[in-house]
Design a protein around this motif. Sequence first.
Motif, PDB file in Angstrom:
ATOM      1  N   LEU A 119      -4.575  -0.840  -8.094  1.00 36.08           N
ATOM      2  CA  LEU A 119      -5.948  -0.680  -7.649  1.00 36.08           C
ATOM      3  C   LEU A 119      -6.866  -0.380  -8.828  1.00 36.08           C
ATOM      4  O   LEU A 119      -7.914  -1.016  -8.999  1.00 36.08           O
ATOM      5  CB  LEU A 119      -5.990   0.475  -6.640  1.00 36.08           C
ATOM      6  CG  LEU A 119      -6.984   0.339  -5.504  1.00 36.08           C
ATOM      7  CD1 LEU A 119      -6.753  -0.955  -4.785  1.00 36.08           C
ATOM      8  CD2 LEU A 119      -6.838   1.519  -4.562  1.00 36.08           C
ATOM      9  N   VAL A 120      -6.459   0.584  -9.656  1.00 30.49           N
ATOM     10  CA  VAL A 120      -7.299   0.973 -10.794  1.00 30.49           C
ATOM     11  C   VAL A 120      -7.522  -0.225 -11.712  1.00 30.49           C
ATOM     12  O   VAL A 120      -8.648  -0.522 -12.117  1.00 30.49           O
ATOM     13  CB  VAL A 120      -6.636   2.129 -11.569  1.00 30.49           C
ATOM     14  CG1 VAL A 120      -7.365   2.357 -12.887  1.00 30.49           C
ATOM     15  CG2 VAL A 120      -6.647   3.390 -10.740  1.00 30.49           C
ATOM     16  N   TYR A 180       0.860   1.180  -6.186  1.00 28.81           N
ATOM     17  CA  TYR A 180      -0.374   0.734  -5.555  1.00 28.81           C
ATOM     18  C   TYR A 180      -1.605   1.299  -6.266  1.00 28.81           C
ATOM     19  O   TYR A 180      -2.555   0.580  -6.556  1.00 28.81           O
ATOM     20  CB  TYR A 180      -0.372   1.139  -4.082  1.00 28.81           C
ATOM     21  CG  TYR A 180      -1.684   0.901  -3.376  1.00 28.81           C
ATOM     22  CD1 TYR A 180      -2.133  -0.392  -3.144  1.00 28.81           C
ATOM     23  CD2 TYR A 180      -2.485   1.965  -2.971  1.00 28.81           C
ATOM     24  CE1 TYR A 180      -3.346  -0.616  -2.510  1.00 28.81           C
ATOM     25  CE2 TYR A 180      -3.695   1.751  -2.336  1.00 28.81           C
ATOM     26  CZ  TYR A 180      -4.122   0.463  -2.104  1.00 28.81           C
ATOM     27  OH  TYR A 180      -5.326   0.235  -1.483  1.00 28.81           O
ATOM     28  N   GLY A 181      -1.563   2.607  -6.574  1.00 26.24           N
ATOM     29  CA  GLY A 181      -2.705   3.249  -7.231  1.00 26.24           C
ATOM     30  C   GLY A 181      -3.060   2.565  -8.531  1.00 26.24           C
ATOM     31  O   GLY A 181      -4.218   2.293  -8.824  1.00 26.24           O
ATOM     32  N   HIS A 199      -7.981   0.898   2.724  1.00 25.56           N
ATOM     33  CA  HIS A 199      -7.253   2.079   2.293  1.00 25.56           C
ATOM     34  C   HIS A 199      -8.307   3.044   1.799  1.00 25.56           C
ATOM     35  O   HIS A 199      -9.329   2.635   1.261  1.00 25.56           O
ATOM     36  CB  HIS A 199      -6.287   1.693   1.168  1.00 25.56           C
ATOM     37  CG  HIS A 199      -5.366   2.797   0.759  1.00 25.56           C
ATOM     38  ND1 HIS A 199      -5.787   3.831  -0.026  1.00 25.56           N
ATOM     39  CD2 HIS A 199      -4.056   3.021   1.014  1.00 25.56           C
ATOM     40  CE1 HIS A 199      -4.769   4.652  -0.236  1.00 25.56           C
ATOM     41  NE2 HIS A 199      -3.708   4.180   0.386  1.00 25.56           N
ATOM     42  N   GLU A 200      -8.046   4.312   1.965  1.00 23.35           N
ATOM     43  CA  GLU A 200      -9.034   5.338   1.623  1.00 23.35           C
ATOM     44  C   GLU A 200      -9.530   5.193   0.184  1.00 23.35           C
ATOM     45  O   GLU A 200     -10.730   5.236  -0.085  1.00 23.35           O
ATOM     46  CB  GLU A 200      -8.374   6.695   1.809  1.00 23.35           C
ATOM     47  CG  GLU A 200      -9.329   7.849   1.857  1.00 23.35           C
ATOM     48  CD  GLU A 200      -8.555   9.145   1.967  1.00 23.35           C
ATOM     49  OE1 GLU A 200      -9.064  10.154   1.502  1.00 23.35           O
ATOM     50  OE2 GLU A 200      -7.423   9.118   2.501  1.00 23.35           O
ATOM     51  N   TRP A 201      -8.566   5.008  -0.754  1.00 18.78           N
ATOM     52  CA  TRP A 201      -8.945   4.918  -2.169  1.00 18.78           C
ATOM     53  C   TRP A 201      -9.844   3.724  -2.411  1.00 18.78           C
ATOM     54  O   TRP A 201     -10.820   3.779  -3.137  1.00 18.78           O
ATOM     55  CB  TRP A 201      -7.696   4.781  -3.057  1.00 18.78           C
ATOM     56  CG  TRP A 201      -6.787   5.961  -2.977  1.00 18.78           C
ATOM     57  CD1 TRP A 201      -7.072   7.170  -2.412  1.00 18.78           C
ATOM     58  CD2 TRP A 201      -5.458   6.032  -3.456  1.00 18.78           C
ATOM     59  NE1 TRP A 201      -6.005   7.987  -2.511  1.00 18.78           N
ATOM     60  CE2 TRP A 201      -4.986   7.320  -3.140  1.00 18.78           C
ATOM     61  CE3 TRP A 201      -4.600   5.128  -4.109  1.00 18.78           C
ATOM     62  CZ2 TRP A 201      -3.705   7.734  -3.471  1.00 18.78           C
ATOM     63  CZ3 TRP A 201      -3.335   5.542  -4.440  1.00 18.78           C
ATOM     64  CH2 TRP A 201      -2.880   6.828  -4.123  1.00 18.78           C
ATOM     65  N   TRP A 202      -9.422   2.607  -1.832  1.00 16.98           N
ATOM     66  CA  TRP A 202     -10.178   1.358  -2.000  1.00 16.98           C
ATOM     67  C   TRP A 202     -11.617   1.567  -1.537  1.00 16.98           C
ATOM     68  O   TRP A 202     -12.562   1.318  -2.282  1.00 16.98           O
ATOM     69  CB  TRP A 202      -9.476   0.274  -1.176  1.00 16.98           C
ATOM     70  CG  TRP A 202     -10.202  -1.010  -0.996  1.00 16.98           C
ATOM     71  CD1 TRP A 202     -11.124  -1.293  -0.038  1.00 16.98           C
ATOM     72  CD2 TRP A 202     -10.057  -2.199  -1.774  1.00 16.98           C
ATOM     73  NE1 TRP A 202     -11.564  -2.569  -0.167  1.00 16.98           N
ATOM     74  CE2 TRP A 202     -10.929  -3.160  -1.213  1.00 16.98           C
ATOM     75  CE3 TRP A 202      -9.278  -2.548  -2.870  1.00 16.98           C
ATOM     76  CZ2 TRP A 202     -11.047  -4.452  -1.719  1.00 16.98           C
ATOM     77  CZ3 TRP A 202      -9.391  -3.843  -3.363  1.00 16.98           C
ATOM     78  CH2 TRP A 202     -10.270  -4.779  -2.810  1.00 16.98           C
ATOM     79  N   ASN A 203     -11.780   2.051  -0.303  1.00 14.33           N
ATOM     80  CA  ASN A 203     -13.115   2.140   0.264  1.00 14.33           C
ATOM     81  C   ASN A 203     -13.994   3.119  -0.497  1.00 14.33           C
ATOM     82  O   ASN A 203     -15.108   2.796  -0.871  1.00 14.33           O
ATOM     83  CB  ASN A 203     -13.029   2.555   1.732  1.00 14.33           C
ATOM     84  CG  ASN A 203     -12.413   1.456   2.576  1.00 14.33           C
ATOM     85  OD1 ASN A 203     -12.309   0.318   2.117  1.00 14.33           O
ATOM     86  ND2 ASN A 203     -12.006   1.776   3.773  1.00 14.33           N
ATOM     87  N   SER A 204     -13.468   4.331  -0.735  1.00 16.14           N
ATOM     88  CA  SER A 204     -14.367   5.323  -1.323  1.00 16.14           C
ATOM     89  C   SER A 204     -14.765   4.931  -2.748  1.00 16.14           C
ATOM     90  O   SER A 204     -15.927   5.071  -3.117  1.00 16.14           O
ATOM     91  CB  SER A 204     -13.747   6.717  -1.287  1.00 16.14           C
ATOM     92  OG  SER A 204     -12.397   6.639  -1.597  1.00 16.14           O
ATOM     93  N   THR A 205     -13.820   4.412  -3.550  1.00 15.49           N
ATOM     94  CA  THR A 205     -14.179   4.015  -4.916  1.00 15.49           C
ATOM     95  C   THR A 205     -15.277   2.962  -4.894  1.00 15.49           C
ATOM     96  O   THR A 205     -16.281   3.070  -5.604  1.00 15.49           O
ATOM     97  CB  THR A 205     -12.972   3.413  -5.645  1.00 15.49           C
ATOM     98  OG1 THR A 205     -11.843   4.192  -5.374  1.00 15.49           O
ATOM     99  CG2 THR A 205     -13.223   3.334  -7.134  1.00 15.49           C
ATOM    100  N   GLN A 216       0.809  -1.215   0.000  1.00 14.39           N
ATOM    101  CA  GLN A 216       0.000   0.000   0.000  1.00 14.39           C
ATOM    102  C   GLN A 216       0.841   1.263   0.000  1.00 14.39           C
ATOM    103  O   GLN A 216       0.359   2.332  -0.378  1.00 14.39           O
ATOM    104  CB  GLN A 216      -0.946  -0.011   1.204  1.00 14.39           C
ATOM    105  CG  GLN A 216      -1.927  -1.178   1.102  1.00 14.39           C
ATOM    106  CD  GLN A 216      -3.197  -0.962   1.885  1.00 14.39           C
ATOM    107  OE1 GLN A 216      -3.320   0.016   2.605  1.00 14.39           O
ATOM    108  NE2 GLN A 216      -4.139  -1.875   1.750  1.00 14.39           N
TER     109      GLN A 216
END
Lengths: 136, 768, 117
Positions: free
Chosen positions: B208-209, B204-205, B265-271, B199
């Motif tokens: 994730l995408v 990581y970004g 992770h913030e990105w994971w959850n909000s997306t 992470q």
Amino acid sequence: MKTIIFKTASAYLLPLLLLFSIFILLRGHYLPGGGFVGGLMASIAFVIHSFANGIDKTKNIMTFHPGFLMPVGLLLALVSGALPLFFGDTFMTGLWMENAVPVIGKVGSALFFDTGVYLVVIGVTLTIIFTISEGL
Amino acid sequence: MLIAVISGFIFALVIPMIMGKLKGKSTIWVALLPFSIFGFFLSKLPILLAGDTIKASYQWVPSIGINLDFHLDGLSFLFVLLISGIGTLVFVYTSSYLKGHQYLDRFYAYLSMFMASMLGLVLSDNIYALFIFWELTSISSFFLIGFNNDNPDSRKSAITALAITGFGGLFLMAAMVGLGQITGTSQISALIPLTDSIQSHELYGWVLVFLFIAAFTKSAQFPFHFWLPGAMKAPTPVSTYLHSATMVKAGIYLLARFTPVLGNHEWWNSTLIIVGAITMTYAAIHALFRLDLKGILAYSTISALGILVFLIGLGTKDALLAAAVFILVHALYKATLFLVTGIIDHETGTRDIRQLGGLNKVMLPVGIAAILAAISNAGIPPSFGFVGKDLIYEATLGMGDIAWLLTGLAIITNAALLFAGFLAGIKPFVGKLPEKYQKLHLPSPAMYLPPMLLGILGILFGLAPGLIEGGIIKPVVQSITGGTPDFQLKLWHGFNLILALSAITIGSGIALYFLLKPSEGLLAKVTRFEKISPHTIINKIADAFVGLSRIWTKFFQNGYLRFYLITILSFLCILLAYRFFSGVELYLDTSKLSDVTFYEAVVVVIMATAIFFTVFSNSRLTAVASLGVVGYSFCMIFLFYSAPDLAMTQFSIDTLTVILFVLVLYNLPRYLVLPDNNDKIRDGLLALVFGGLISVLTLEVMNESVTKEISEYYAKNAYILGKGKNVVNVILVDFRGFDTIVEITVLAIAAIGVFGLLKLHLKSTEKE
Amino acid sequence: MEILLVIIIGLLYAAGIYMMLRRSLVKLIIGLILLGNGANLLIFLLGKIVKGQPPIIASSEKMLGELYADPVPQALILTAIVISFGLQAFAIILVKRAYKVVKTDDLDEMNATDEDL
């Protein structure tokens, strides 16, 4: 082109050239020559004869269709390549006789192979040329 | 475990062979395969109850880290049971649904191939094997959707589905390679301890995408959702199996599987929350306006998948528990509804919701199954759906600031889903039976028992959630969260806020059912928005692509041989010229060159002249004669430079070629007179440039030192090994004899070709 | 001498390409033959040309001497010459047959595969 001189000459030329082509074939292992060249020479001999006397006559001399030489030659080449398999060697290993034969030198499987090439080349060339001249 | 996975693939190969011989016989025995797999995995239950997992590893391509590592943990276990269990029922159902179908064998082959890929996917512990199985599911789903291959709609849907899921598959590959790059391992279970380093990594970004795109395409999330309604063109067993119970859940599986690695992770959850929320409400509202039973179910499935993504996005323990339960709930009731729809379609020949009603009177058992499923779908106690819904509300309520917004969305979605479930499960069976359906009769038990069984399970698990708590749900939560779960599934929590929310949902859903009557008008209103839907936009992009490639192809593949040549040669020229002018220093070592003698100069001049005549003569005879001269000059060059064999061969061949040409020449057309000088200048320029470049290239290569190892070997051994003194000949008949055999074979084939072309008769169409 | 041969190679390539770009089928074949000759000469030249030293072992020796013409390119070219004869024969007959069927040797009119020629 069917002049008398040419006709007469071709009658002597054919055996002479054929003999020469065989000579070229046999000496190929030691001096310039070999199956390819020998085969081409022999074909030229037949083609000259056919120019002078017509294809039918040439075919009569040959007694069989030249295309027949192709499988025979291929088979000969294959068998000479496969022969060493019977003696426990790998495919295409050269096999040689112990003693040299006069004129030709040592005889080995390579010579038979080259003879196969010789036959195939004659077969191919004459098939092509005869087919074309008949097909017109 | 390997056998369990592989058997499906083997079966897919074998089945068309044996099936052909059994035409017309009952095919229900085919279901033994999924059933035995189901049994095999069910027998592992004690191990999972004890909180353990099973691993098995088989080497495949160890050098690049691709191995068949299988790992059976809670999450896999749930999916494996779903795949093989529902698989068994679908196989049974199919034997009656497609009875006597011409390509039934093919259908079973695709189906077992799919099942095997799906099993492989959920059992894989290797990221690359995961990707391979993932793609296999896409491919087998393509075949299944396009099963009615004489229907253009069906073909189009299959291609759309393949394009979307295949597109996602590429991103999965990217994500997996990214993960492999970051961690250097390809084992999923080995990734979990590395969470922190992953992470914080800069890739990581991207991972994730890519992973999200893969999961969203597979699980039909907005804006990739549109392939799923299209995929409903498939026969109903396929819709049941692939598009509600298993394949579309592969995306969910992927997200759940990587939650311990990438999640929290913030990105994971909000997306995930945003995409899931949009999908679930958007699709639920869409479902309200459909007239086709399968359309309703398709949109409600998308919505349910949205809920799952949403729950995984929430990421709390409650939410993940809710997701685990909801996967099972949804699989049970949605498969039932699909199977029932299939029966209705099969018996009445329509899926139009407006025409159906009162079928209870002719097929009561089917109706019972459907109503049980609708109850579970609606979340009415005492169904398992009620348990699931409670857990969802519990999860959304625990979200702090935005709890009310999320809960509100969940209520809207659930109410709409309830409506959809009632429409599909209850509407066709109640009310007045239309005249034309009076004579219908009950289908064979093979068709109505599977939905019945699933419907009953949906209620049974609700009454006694303890049945599955320890063996299935707890291990699932354990494998997603990593911790030991401490909860108890209960049907009745007492009077509290959650119960009130459930009541609101059920009430508003039922109200909707009575108020909103499906009609053409409503559907038309919705379809007006199609213009701006993602489906239309992506279709337009695809059309543009096709158009572009058509122009491109027409430009390059224009059917004129010389344009192909010009394109290829110009490109080659540019490449060569670029290389010469950029990096290579041209130089010529004149000391190494040999002198020119008078004879050689003469031959070269003759040759150049002959080439000139060959090209520019207007008479064919002159051209052929000049060609002959070129050949004989070659002989001379070979003679000068120590190649007697070549000289002899060239001489004979040249003679024969000229004879050949002369023989054919008078039957060949005269040269065309084409007074197009521009063309000539263009071609001439290109030819000269190319010839010049070749010359320069040759000069350059001559400067390079050539390794003579091969020649030296032949030179040394020609006599010793080959017993010959003409090295060229020895190479031909001995060292490279095998090549020569092939060569004379080729010659023979050419001769046979010539013979065939001239001697065999023309086809009647070719005759003059 | 090498320079001259290099120029000849370039000429052969240029002439071959030019002929292949014509619309006549016969010219296409002639171009093909010229191109083949060019390639043969190219291979021959890259094997380093040597005068008067054919790759034939003298009758008293068992190996080739220090200086000899490279036998490998020679064997390659020999094969190529013979094969190209087969190819030429086949191509010529193909042209003839095509001419008989479609009544044209204009390549531009042969670009459709359908019957509507």
